[in-house]
Motif scaffolding. Structure first.
Motif, PDB file in Angstrom:
ATOM      1  N   UNK A  35       0.813  -1.178  -0.009  1.00 14.44           N
ATOM      2  CA  UNK A  35      -0.035   0.211   0.190  1.00 14.44           C
ATOM      3  C   UNK A  35       0.876   1.295  -0.014  1.00 14.44           C
ATOM      4  N   UNK A  36       0.571   2.193  -0.871  1.00 12.96           N
ATOM      5  CA  UNK A  36       1.401   3.378  -1.075  1.00 12.96           C
ATOM      6  C   UNK A  36       0.321   4.517  -0.893  1.00 12.96           C
ATOM      7  N   UNK A  37       0.709   5.525   0.023  1.00 15.53           N
ATOM      8  CA  UNK A  37       0.214   6.922   0.176  1.00 15.53           C
ATOM      9  C   UNK A  37       0.783   7.649  -0.926  1.00 15.53           C
ATOM     10  N   UNK A  38       0.180   8.057  -2.060  1.00 11.50           N
ATOM     11  CA  UNK A  38       0.840   8.799  -3.089  1.00 11.50           C
ATOM     12  C   UNK A  38       0.496  10.284  -3.149  1.00 11.50           C
ATOM     13  N   UNK A  39      -0.502  10.450  -2.309  1.00  9.83           N
ATOM     14  CA  UNK A  39      -0.776  12.201  -2.011  1.00  9.83           C
ATOM     15  C   UNK A  39      -1.124  12.264  -0.436  1.00  9.83           C
ATOM     16  N   UNK A  40      -0.257  12.536   0.308  1.00 13.03           N
ATOM     17  CA  UNK A  40      -0.382  12.522   1.764  1.00 13.03           C
ATOM     18  C   UNK A  40      -1.459  13.518   2.069  1.00 13.03           C
ATOM     19  N   UNK A  41      -2.027  13.604   3.345  1.00 11.99           N
ATOM     20  CA  UNK A  41      -2.821  14.472   3.787  1.00 11.99           C
ATOM     21  C   UNK A  41      -2.290  15.479   4.371  1.00 11.99           C
ATOM     22  N   UNK A  42      -2.713  16.825   4.045  1.00 12.59           N
ATOM     23  CA  UNK A  42      -1.972  18.034   4.770  1.00 12.59           C
ATOM     24  C   UNK A  42      -2.697  18.329   6.174  1.00 12.59           C
ATOM     25  N   UNK A  43      -1.803  18.852   6.894  1.00  9.53           N
ATOM     26  CA  UNK A  43      -1.844  19.131   8.457  1.00  9.53           C
ATOM     27  C   UNK A  43      -2.741  20.212   8.322  1.00  9.53           C
ATOM     28  N   UNK A  44      -3.915  20.266   9.481  1.00 11.81           N
ATOM     29  CA  UNK A  44      -4.870  21.277   9.283  1.00 11.81           C
ATOM     30  C   UNK A  44      -4.976  21.819  10.822  1.00 11.81           C
ATOM     31  N   UNK A  45      -5.199  23.123  10.963  1.00 11.66           N
ATOM     32  CA  UNK A  45      -5.452  23.291  12.431  1.00 11.66           C
ATOM     33  C   UNK A  45      -6.752  24.104  12.411  1.00 11.66           C
ATOM     34  N   UNK A  46      -7.526  23.602  13.605  1.00 11.37           N
ATOM     35  CA  UNK A  46      -8.967  24.160  13.588  1.00 11.37           C
ATOM     36  C   UNK A  46      -9.303  24.376  15.126  1.00 11.37           C
ATOM     37  N   UNK A  68      -8.055  14.528   2.918  1.00  8.34           N
ATOM     38  CA  UNK A  68      -8.008  13.939   1.605  1.00  8.34           C
ATOM     39  C   UNK A  68      -6.817  13.234   1.425  1.00  8.34           C
ATOM     40  N   UNK A  69      -6.700  12.094   0.867  1.00 10.55           N
ATOM     41  CA  UNK A  69      -5.214  11.564   0.289  1.00 10.55           C
ATOM     42  C   UNK A  69      -5.489  10.666  -0.675  1.00 10.55           C
ATOM     43  N   UNK A  70      -4.288  10.394  -1.224  1.00 11.19           N
ATOM     44  CA  UNK A  70      -4.291   9.427  -2.537  1.00 11.19           C
ATOM     45  C   UNK A  70      -3.555   8.421  -2.234  1.00 11.19           C
ATOM     46  N   UNK A  71      -4.136   7.111  -2.460  1.00 13.36           N
ATOM     47  CA  UNK A  71      -3.381   5.933  -2.063  1.00 13.36           C
ATOM     48  C   UNK A  71      -3.598   4.826  -3.218  1.00 13.36           C
ATOM     49  N   UNK A  72      -2.686   3.814  -3.314  1.00 12.95           N
ATOM     50  CA  UNK A  72      -2.969   2.827  -4.222  1.00 12.95           C
ATOM     51  C   UNK A  72      -2.490   1.647  -3.333  1.00 12.95           C
TER      52      UNK A  72
END
Length: 66
Positions: free
Chosen positions: A15-26, A35-39
């Motif tokens: 399994x590969x995370x190709x587009x990692x999620x971005x950090x968010x401060x709330x 969101x992220x992109x994985x295969x």
């Protein structure tokens, strides 16, 4: 006679995370979206990703598909 030939099944792809999620401060109570992109190898079970926060699963909300 020739020695028997054995087919070697392909090993599963990692399994590969190709587009990692971005950090968010709330602020507490604000809605955030990650969101992220994985295969992954479609032959592996279970399929999908598990989101964790501080080691605990993040539960889906009613509007998590938006």
């Amino acid at each position: 006679p020739s020695p028997p030939t054995h087919a070697v099944p392909p090993s599963p792809a990692a399994t590969r995370i190709e587009v990692p999620p971005q950090s968010v401060t709330a602020k507490k109570g604000e809605t955030v979206t990650f969101t992220c992109g994985a295969t992954w190898d479609p032959g592996l079970e279970p399929r999908g990703l598990l989101w964790l926060r501080n080691g605990s699963p993040v539960l889906e909300s009613a509007d998590s598909d938006k």
